[in-house]
Design a protein around this motif. Structure first.
Motif, PDB file in Angstrom:
ATOM      1  N   PHE A 315       0.839  -1.211   0.000  1.00 24.04           N
ATOM      2  CA  PHE A 315       0.000   0.000   0.000  1.00 24.04           C
ATOM      3  C   PHE A 315       0.865   1.248   0.000  1.00 24.04           C
ATOM      4  N   THR A 316       0.399   2.223  -0.736  1.00 24.06           N
ATOM      5  CA  THR A 316       1.189   3.456  -0.832  1.00 24.06           C
ATOM      6  C   THR A 316       0.546   4.594  -0.042  1.00 24.06           C
ATOM      7  N   GLY A 317      -0.692   4.420   0.306  1.00 26.00           N
ATOM      8  CA  GLY A 317      -1.390   5.482   1.050  1.00 26.00           C
ATOM      9  C   GLY A 317      -2.174   6.411   0.143  1.00 26.00           C
ATOM     10  N   SER A 318      -2.028   6.274  -1.181  1.00 24.91           N
ATOM     11  CA  SER A 318      -2.826   7.192  -2.019  1.00 24.91           C
ATOM     12  C   SER A 318      -4.254   6.691  -2.180  1.00 24.91           C
ATOM     13  N   LEU A 342      -5.254   2.862  -2.788  1.00 23.57           N
ATOM     14  CA  LEU A 342      -4.697   2.089  -3.906  1.00 23.57           C
ATOM     15  C   LEU A 342      -3.547   1.208  -3.425  1.00 23.57           C
ATOM     16  N   THR A 343      -3.434   0.077  -4.012  1.00 27.41           N
ATOM     17  CA  THR A 343      -2.194  -0.689  -3.761  1.00 27.41           C
ATOM     18  C   THR A 343      -1.133  -0.113  -4.700  1.00 27.41           C
ATOM     19  N   SER A 344       0.106  -0.428  -4.423  1.00 25.20           N
ATOM     20  CA  SER A 344       1.151   0.236  -5.196  1.00 25.20           C
ATOM     21  C   SER A 344       1.140  -0.208  -6.657  1.00 25.20           C
ATOM     22  N   SER A 363       3.700  -8.323 -10.239  1.00 22.27           N
ATOM     23  CA  SER A 363       3.683  -7.915  -8.836  1.00 22.27           C
ATOM     24  C   SER A 363       3.224  -9.106  -8.017  1.00 22.27           C
ATOM     25  N   GLN A 364       3.602  -9.087  -6.744  1.00 21.16           N
ATOM     26  CA  GLN A 364       3.423 -10.298  -5.943  1.00 21.16           C
ATOM     27  C   GLN A 364       1.952 -10.703  -5.788  1.00 21.16           C
ATOM     28  N   THR A 365       1.759 -11.921  -5.349  1.00 21.21           N
ATOM     29  CA  THR A 365       0.409 -12.456  -5.196  1.00 21.21           C
ATOM     30  C   THR A 365      -0.378 -11.609  -4.183  1.00 21.21           C
ATOM     31  N   GLY A 366      -1.638 -11.446  -4.473  1.00 19.86           N
ATOM     32  CA  GLY A 366      -2.519 -10.733  -3.538  1.00 19.86           C
ATOM     33  C   GLY A 366      -2.298  -9.237  -3.481  1.00 19.86           C
ATOM     34  N   SER A 367      -1.606  -8.687  -4.500  1.00 17.41           N
ATOM     35  CA  SER A 367      -1.316  -7.252  -4.452  1.00 17.41           C
ATOM     36  C   SER A 367      -2.360  -6.419  -5.202  1.00 17.41           C
ATOM     37  N   GLY A 368      -3.375  -7.048  -5.728  1.00 20.10           N
ATOM     38  CA  GLY A 368      -4.475  -6.301  -6.358  1.00 20.10           C
ATOM     39  C   GLY A 368      -4.303  -6.096  -7.854  1.00 20.10           C
ATOM     40  N   ALA A 737      -2.132 -14.700   3.049  1.00 19.06           N
ATOM     41  CA  ALA A 737      -1.429 -13.417   3.249  1.00 19.06           C
ATOM     42  C   ALA A 737      -1.683 -12.470   2.079  1.00 19.06           C
ATOM     43  N   ARG A 738      -2.921 -12.297   1.732  1.00 26.15           N
ATOM     44  CA  ARG A 738      -3.261 -11.460   0.586  1.00 26.15           C
ATOM     45  C   ARG A 738      -3.607 -10.042   1.024  1.00 26.15           C
ATOM     46  N   ALA A 739      -3.249  -9.113   0.190  1.00 28.50           N
ATOM     47  CA  ALA A 739      -3.514  -7.680   0.411  1.00 28.50           C
ATOM     48  C   ALA A 739      -3.109  -7.240   1.814  1.00 28.50           C
TER      49      ALA A 739
END
Ligand SMILES: Nc1ncnc2c1ncn2[C@@H]1O[C@H](COP(=O)(O)OP(=O)(O)OP(=O)(O)O)[C@@H](O)[C@H]1O
Length: 970
Positions: A315-318, A342-344, A363-368, A737-739
């Motif tokens: 997560f980036t915080g945006s 948003l996720t990164s 991008s890694q698993t579960g990152s959206g 361990a997703r999102a």
């Protein structure tokens, strides 16, 4: 009266450091200096002076363990005997009849009254600290040393007390690093080794000749009493165990130790009972032969190598609102999915897609990643003016490898288009009749999600399925889609799209935007990227500097991608299919556990029991197995043996009978689901939904659910059989361990497979060693008949085996499962063959983990015959129909393709075999079961060709191409 004299002995000269250099000299010196001791009687007795009288013993030679001296008033304790065994010679006045076992003290009382009480001479058993320290030095393994460092009080491993073990077990619950803390396995191993040492000492002692007193003690009693029986609770526990173990087979009893935790407690509670008679002992060891030296092997700590994992920020915080999407979309996301940030990967991808760029995303698993393409896709479609209509046909095509993933993606897109009622999503995943699918296509679907096989079939057989106006082509899990098997269909689709667009008279067609996404990047993805993408932007979500350079580049450059793929991790050369960056979610705790083959099923059961105990109401897990037959068998076995769930109506009566006994199943209340490619679509759909909605359940599955599946509350992923590629490993563990959530993944490895850990480390995957005994411990409190962990494990194995003996059908399933596993085991890629080697693996031991008692050669050939084709919703055809023959050929080819890439391996193997045939007189095969012709490999050869490991996911379930002519075009 001298009965209860106890002495505090202080040996002043502690020559500990010098001893290490010259133990013999130091000991001699010490003995000389310690000729005189000060003793203090416990009950305020006056001081006495003692002169040490030692008999010279052969230096550094282990002495017999028993030690009673005829005139001794109290039998010696074991610690005394072990002490004296290493005491070297000492200069002192000798006494003719002194035993060479005991220190003998000639005590002269300093005050006359004491002398009168004690008499002139008496013997003492003395334990001196320096001697013990010296004894514990030799042959310490690295694991012991590590464990001992942690235990500041460096006590020898001998005779771990009940409290020590219990404390260690408790402290083990949250280990910071299992390689450094003493684990239950460490303790257990230490005990096993100590026991072995002690037994050896005893044997040696017996050979060298026991003292007369010992002989008397043995023969005089006349009863089968152990020579060292004492009132000490630990002692009685041991003797109790011996009597209990005598019920079982020798193999078992020899492995049984004074066990840990609960075991000792149980034994200590009933020492009397244990001593009375083995016949009345309630503790039983079933005759299984489950434990042997290999379990000590399994407990070896492999240690960890320095690995720097690839990091990725999630997560980036945006906020979503910063993207400039339609307010409806933002609100919809918040309302339906509770997503605000948003996720990164989304932050990096969505703006690029909105600008119309082709993207290749890793991008890694579960990152959206799904939203990263779906959100801009819906946004761009809803913006279009004039509004898009159903009759516009397919404008976006999403290709995914499995039917479950089709369902999941379809459900998500349905939610995203909720505010835009004019956009119609649809899916093609089989299970429906061809007619109704055609009807839906004819009516119009704007966003279509499907598996490659099904889509190709409609492309060929459904006239209304046109891709001319296609604006978006998305390949999710791109590397899987480009594996052999799927690749042909994907290429066919891509070519058809290009052809249809080229032939279209309307030259104002919108540009076709392409997106490829995956958590793993392979060389095939590279090839396809070069083939189909127009100046794509490569987005790698890792925080690596190497990929950062690429992120900044405008447009795709083949060299740049290749440069990335060649990034050397400094851990040596290694070639495998996964060539790109591999990253594991930070909150995912990876561990492996080395389990001897015989113990696999029991270890799996106890792991699940442990997890269910920890959170009985909320426990969701996936257990990956390599073949459909394995899944079928384990599903039935675990259900019946551990949950007593009724699997069919015939069992109804049995169940009500068994309900009468108060034997609580190990996994009571836990629900098992199974999922694999050979199930009907209706079953698969039902299972997938059932698993998503249940609170506490376990899904046994093949790699069908290894990719993309998003069930957020999965806590644990177990890889009961290892993956065949590192990419598969990454995707499997990525089901948890997703999102940003937490999760754990456990990999089961046989001792012979432990090097797989090094392989993962080369790929920069950090994985910790878990402890099988920490799992097995769970069984003990649940088994009233067992007193040790080993007994409990054996009892459980016995239960599995009995169930199999009583149930012919289950037995057959087990045989089939084992044979399919064996075939699977022979199809590892070349790079992994040295680790997963069918020649090294002990097939008989593995068979035990299928609850089979027979040797594999007895049943393997019988169960190696090809099975009937799995159920599909194909149209029916007549017996002699050439179309059917074609279909069977095609099906056979496809069924040999598993979702974990068996085709590739199969071809490798077959290719290898052919090559050998082409070289008459050439050297015998070095790898695989086809070669060799002796021993196990010839046995494997007798099984025939490997097939039907898993049903292919890309099979459309529709009749083949040739049938098109005779079918009515829609
Ligand atoms: N911005 C977000 N904020 C919170 N949760 C999100 C966000 N985006 C996606 N998610 C959630 O993250 C989970 C994983 O998303 P998704 O399935 O798209 O991951 P993925 O990268 O495609 O994983 P895989 O590689 O395994 O297919 C989903 O439950 C999804 O709802």
């Amino acid at each position: 009266m001298v009965d209860n004299i106890s002495l505090n002995v202080t040996v002043k000269p502690s020559a500990r450091i010098k001893q290490q250099k010259a133990p013999l000299q130091a000991a001699k010196k010490r003995a000389q200096k310690s000729e005189e001791f000060d003793f203090q009687f416990n009950a305020g007795k006056p001081k006495v002076k003692a002169t040490v009288v030692r008999r010279r013993a052969p230096p550094l030679k282990a002495a017999p363990t028993t030690s009673a001296v005829s005139s001794a008033t109290k039998p010696p304790t074991p610690s005394v005997s072990s002490t004296k065994s290493t005491v070297p010679a000492a200069s002192a006045a000798t006494k003719a009849n002194a035993s060479n076992e005991d220190l003998m003290f000639n005590v002269s009382a300093s005050k006359p009254p004491v002398k009168s009480v004690l008499g002139d001479d008496f013997m003492l058993n003395v334990t001196t600290k320096p001697v013990v320290v010296q004894k514990a030095k030799p042959k310490i393994t690295r694991a012991e040393r590590l464990g001992r460092k942690q235990r500041q009080q460096a006590k020898p491993l001998t005779k771990l007390s009940e409290e020590q073990i219990t404390r260690a077990l408790k402290s083990h619950r949250k280990p910071k690093n299992p390689n450094q803390l003493p684990t239950p396995g460490d303790l257990f191993r230490a005990q096993l080794e100590e026991e072995r040492r002690q037994r050896r000492r005893e044997e040696e002692g017996a050979e060298e000749g026991a003292s007369e007193e010992e002989k008397q003690a043995k023969s005089g009693e006349g009863a089968p009493k152990k020579p060292h029986q004492s009132s000490d609770s630990e002692e009685s526990a041991e003797s109790g165990e011996e009597s209990a173990a005598s019920d079982g087979e020798p193999d078992e009893s020899s492995a049984a130790s004074p066990a840990a935790g609960e075991a000792s407690k149980k034994a200590a509670k009933k020492p009397q009972k244990a001593e009375e008679s083995s016949a009345t002992n309630r503790f039983r060891t079933k005759k299984i032969g489950l434990f042997d030296q290999s379990d000590v092997e399994a407990l070896k700590q492999l240690g960890q190598r320095a690995v720097k994992p690839v990091k990725e920020t999630i997560f980036t915080g945006s906020k979503i609102s910063t993207l400039g999407l339609h307010p409806h979309a933002v609100k919809n996301l918040e309302d339906l999915l509770s997503i605000r940030e948003l996720t990164s990967v989304q932050q990096k991808t969505i703006p690029e897609v909105l600008q119309g760029k082709d993207v290749l995303v890793r991008s890694q698993t579960g990152s959206g990643k799904t939203l990263a393409y779906a959100l801009p896709l819906v946004e761009l479609l809803q913006k279009q003016q004039p509004r898009i209509q159903r009759k516009d046909g397919v404008l976006a095509l999403v290709i995914v490898p499995t039917r479950e993933l089709v369902m999941q993606t379809y459900e998500l897109i349905q939610k995203l288009v909720k505010p835009y009622t004019w956009i119609v999503p649809g899916s093609l995943l089989g299970g429906e009749s061809r007619k109704s699918e055609k009807a839906r296509l004819r009516k119009g679907i704007n966003i279509l999600i499907g598996t490659p096989g099904r889509l190709v079939d409609h492309l060929l057989h459904t006239a209304s399925f046109k891709l001319t106006k296609l604006q978006f082509l998305i390949l999710d899990e791109a590397d899987r889609l480009l594996e052999l098997g799927y690749e042909r269909d994907v290429k066919q689709l891509v070519e058809a799209i290009d052809k249809q667009r080229a032939e279209c008279e309307d030259k104002q067609l919108p540009q076709l935007q392409r997106m490829l996404l995956s958590a793993t990047l392979t060389s095939q993805v590279q090839q396809l990227a070069g083939l189909t993408l127009k100046d794509p932007l490569y987005i790698d979500n890792s925080d690596e500097a190497a990929s950062a350079a690429l992120k900044g580049k405008d447009g795709y450059q083949k060299e740049s991608i290749e440069a990335l793929l060649e990034v050397d991790d400094g851990l040596g050369e290694y070639q495998e299919d996964v060539t790109g960056v591999l990253s594991i979610p930070e909150n995912l705790q990876l561990s492996y556990v080395v389990v001897p083959p015989k113990l696999r099923l029991v270890a799996l059961s106890s792991l699940l029991a442990k997890e269910v105990d920890a959170s009985p109401k909320q426990f969701k897990a996936i257990v990956f197995m390599s073949t459909t037959e394995m899944v079928n068998f384990h599903h039935d076995m675990l259900n019946e043996a551990l949950t007593r769930r009724v699997l069919d109506e015939e069992d109804e009566q049995e169940k009500s009978d068994s309900d009468d006994d108060d034997d609580v199943p190990l996994l009571q209340g836990l629900r098992f689901f199974k999922l694999h490619g050979s199930m009907t679509q209706t079953e698969r759909q039902g299972v997938f939904r059932g698993f998503r909605d249940c609170a506490s359940c376990v899904l046994l599955a093949t790699d069908v659910v290894g990719r993309g599946i998003d069930v957020p509350d999965i806590k644990l992923v177990v890889q009961y059989t290892p993956p065949q590629t590192t990419a598969d490993f990454v995707h499997r563990v990525g089901r948890t361990a997703r999102a940003g959530r937490k999760g754990r993944a456990v990999l089961f490895l046989a001792p012979s497979e432990a090097q797989f850990v090094r392989h993962l480390e080369k790929k920069r995957i950090r994985i910790q060693q878990g402890d099988m005994y920490a799992y097995l411990q769970t069984l003990l409190p649940k088994d009233d008949e067992a007193r040790t962990v080993q007994e409990a494990a054996s009892n459980l194995q016995h239960k599995f085996q009995t169930l199999l003996e009583d149930d012919r059908e289950l037995h057959d399933k087990s045989c089939k499962a084992f044979v399919s596993w064996m075939k699977f085991y022979s199809t590892f890629p070349k790079e992994l063959k040295p680790i997963f080697n069918v020649r090294i693996a002990h097939m008989g031991h593995f068979a035990k983990s299928f609850a089979l008692k027979e040797a594999p050669s007895k049943f393997a050939a019988q169960h190696a015959a090809p099975k009937a084709a799995p159920p599909t919703n194909r149209l029916t055809y007549t017996e002699r129909d050439p179309e059917k023959i074609q279909a069977q050929k095609r099906a056979k080819r496809r069924f040999t393709t598993t979702v974990s890439g068996e085709v590739r391996q199969l071809q490798q193997r077959d290719g290898g075999a052919q090559n050998q045939h082409q070289k008459p007189g050439g050297p015998p095969s070095k790898g695989g079961f086809m070669g060799g012709g002796v021993g196990r490999s010839s046995f494997m050869k007798s099984l025939g060709k490997s097939r039907a490991l898993n049903m292919s996911e890309f099979d459309s379930g529709l009749p083949p191409e040739g049938a098109a002519k005779r079918r009515k075009q829609a």
